[in-house]
Design a protein around this motif. Structure first.
Motif, PDB file in Angstrom:
ATOM      1  N   THR A   1       3.894 -18.882   5.106  1.00 53.48           N
ATOM      2  CA  THR A   1       3.525 -20.186   5.682  1.00 53.48           C
ATOM      3  C   THR A   1       2.124 -20.172   6.301  1.00 53.48           C
ATOM      4  OG1 THR A   1       4.584 -19.614   7.788  1.00 53.48           O
ATOM      5  CG2 THR A   1       5.925 -20.783   6.152  1.00 53.48           C
TER       6      THR A   1
ATOM      7  N   GLY B   1       0.302 -23.322   3.163  1.00 58.02           N
ATOM      8  CA  GLY B   1       1.738 -23.025   3.216  1.00 58.02           C
ATOM      9  C   GLY B   1       2.455 -23.438   1.947  1.00 58.02           C
TER      10      GLY B   1
ATOM     11  N   ASP C   1       9.750 -24.473   6.480  1.00 56.28           N
ATOM     12  CA  ASP C   1       8.478 -25.114   6.818  1.00 56.28           C
ATOM     13  C   ASP C   1       8.690 -26.626   6.902  1.00 56.28           C
ATOM     14  OD1 ASP C   1       5.869 -26.061   7.021  1.00 56.28           O
ATOM     15  OD2 ASP C   1       5.057 -24.485   5.725  1.00 56.28           O
TER      16      ASP C   1
ATOM     17  N   VAL D   1       7.272 -23.713  -1.497  1.00 61.54           N
ATOM     18  CA  VAL D   1       7.079 -23.811  -0.044  1.00 61.54           C
ATOM     19  C   VAL D   1       8.202 -23.030   0.616  1.00 61.54           C
ATOM     20  CG1 VAL D   1       5.973 -26.068  -0.214  1.00 61.54           C
ATOM     21  CG2 VAL D   1       8.448 -25.937   0.116  1.00 61.54           C
ATOM     22  N   HIS D   2       8.021 -22.718   1.889  1.00 58.49           N
ATOM     23  CA  HIS D   2       9.067 -22.000   2.625  1.00 58.49           C
ATOM     24  C   HIS D   2      10.157 -22.988   3.041  1.00 58.49           C
ATOM     25  CE1 HIS D   2      11.092 -19.499   5.601  1.00 58.49           C
ATOM     26  NE2 HIS D   2      10.436 -18.456   5.088  1.00 58.49           N
TER      27      HIS D   2
ATOM     28  N   ARG E   1       6.758 -28.993   7.438  1.00 56.17           N
ATOM     29  CA  ARG E   1       5.732 -29.842   6.817  1.00 56.17           C
ATOM     30  C   ARG E   1       6.115 -30.283   5.414  1.00 56.17           C
ATOM     31  NH1 ARG E   1       0.812 -25.740   7.216  1.00 56.17           N
ATOM     32  NH2 ARG E   1       2.548 -24.378   6.567  1.00 56.17           N
TER      33      ARG E   1
ATOM     34  N   SER F   1      11.750 -24.165  -2.995  1.00 52.12           N
ATOM     35  CA  SER F   1      11.634 -23.493  -1.695  1.00 52.12           C
ATOM     36  C   SER F   1      12.042 -22.035  -1.860  1.00 52.12           C
ATOM     37  CB  SER F   1      12.515 -24.170  -0.651  1.00 52.12           C
ATOM     38  OG  SER F   1      13.879 -24.066  -1.003  1.00 52.12           O
TER      39      SER F   1
END
Length: 280
Positions: free
Chosen positions: A156, A161, A126, A122-123, A128, A150
């Motif tokens: 995203t 995302g 982000d 994931v970023h 979320r 990450s």
């Protein structure tokens, strides 16, 4: 030896026809200096050049991501890959979080390659997924534990995302895998059939495997949804079969030192390009 024998047979059958066609087209060549690719002199020149480059540290062997044609059973260059936009699907798959009654949903255009997943990314910005970073997901169908990492290279806007990382079968995932020292799990044999790493899916063709994986995910209620999605598909320009990105041990040439010399002779006007646009 058999290959060389066939090459010479081809030359004897078609070589003269090609030369005669060139003459009819008006090609002005010194035909007494005609050469064939497999001539002893040219073969020796290739071996000599290879040794010189190798002795100077410009040729080396390494494992890298390459384009593989499962029909021709050969590595092909990027320039031999034809990419066209084709209609496909985006599959949204739930990956259970270890020790929790929770999931992280990833979107993928190739559900069959999930058998080789070694992480989810994931970023870092982000919001979320802030609480997911550092946790462990469980790979559906296989049971492998996957770290949730990450990385700023994650888009995203793509899918949810959150993306699955398959270092052995995707060029972008390969680079991320090198950064985080992720395991590279090859799930295909030379003909793009599932190998032993695919467990119960072994010996299935990649597209047969896709259908079976989708069916099994539906049975487990882990397939959240399917969306139509346009994507660029790479095909071998000769046989038109979809190429398979894979990690393979190959010979490579360090181009930077060679390009420096090439650029220098152009800048010094030792070589002139016509038209001038070729200088770029």
């Amino acid at each position: 030896d058999k290959f060389l024998e066939r090459a010479w047979q081809w030359k004897e059958r078609y070589g003269n026809i090609i030369i005669e066609q060139l003459k009819k087209l008006g090609c002005s060549c010194d035909w007494e200096r005609e050469r064939f690719t497999m001539d002893p002199g040219l073969s020796k020149a290739v071996l000599t050049a290879f040794k010189i480059l190798y002795d100077n540290g410009l040729i080396y062997k390494d494992f890298r991501m390459i384009n593989w044609c499962p029909k021709c059973l050969t590595t092909i260059a990027d320039i031999e890959v034809e990419k066209e936009e084709e209609e496909g699907n985006l599959w949204y798959i739930d990956y259970p979080i270890k020790g929790e009654d929770n999931y992280i949903t990833v979107a993928t255009t190739r559900p069959e390659t999930m058998l080789g997943d070694t992480a989810i990314a994931v970023h870092p910005k982000d919001k979320r997924y802030k609480s997911y970073i550092g946790k462990t997901a469980i790979l559906p169908l296989i049971g492998r534990e996957l770290p949730i990492i990450s990385d700023e290279r994650v888009d995203t806007e793509f899918g949810t995302g959150a993306v699955k990382i398959t270092p052995a079968h995707d060029p972008d995932d390969y680079e991320i895998g090198l950064t985080y020292n992720l395991k590279q799990i090859n799930i295909f044999d030379d003909r793009a059939r599932i190998n032993e790493n695919g467990q119960k899916y072994m010996n299935l063709d990649r597209y047969e495997c896709r259908e079976k994986v989708i069916k099994d995910l539906k049975t487990l209620s882990l397939l959240r949804k399917i969306e139509k999605h346009s994507l660029a598909i790479g095909r071998h320009d000769r046989c038109k079969v979809v190429i398979e990105p894979r990690i393979s041990e190959q010979w490579f040439v360090k181009m930077e030192p060679l390009t420096e010399m090439a650029i220098k002779v152009v800048e010094n006007h030792d070589i002139e390009f016509l038209p001038k646009i070729g200088k770029r």
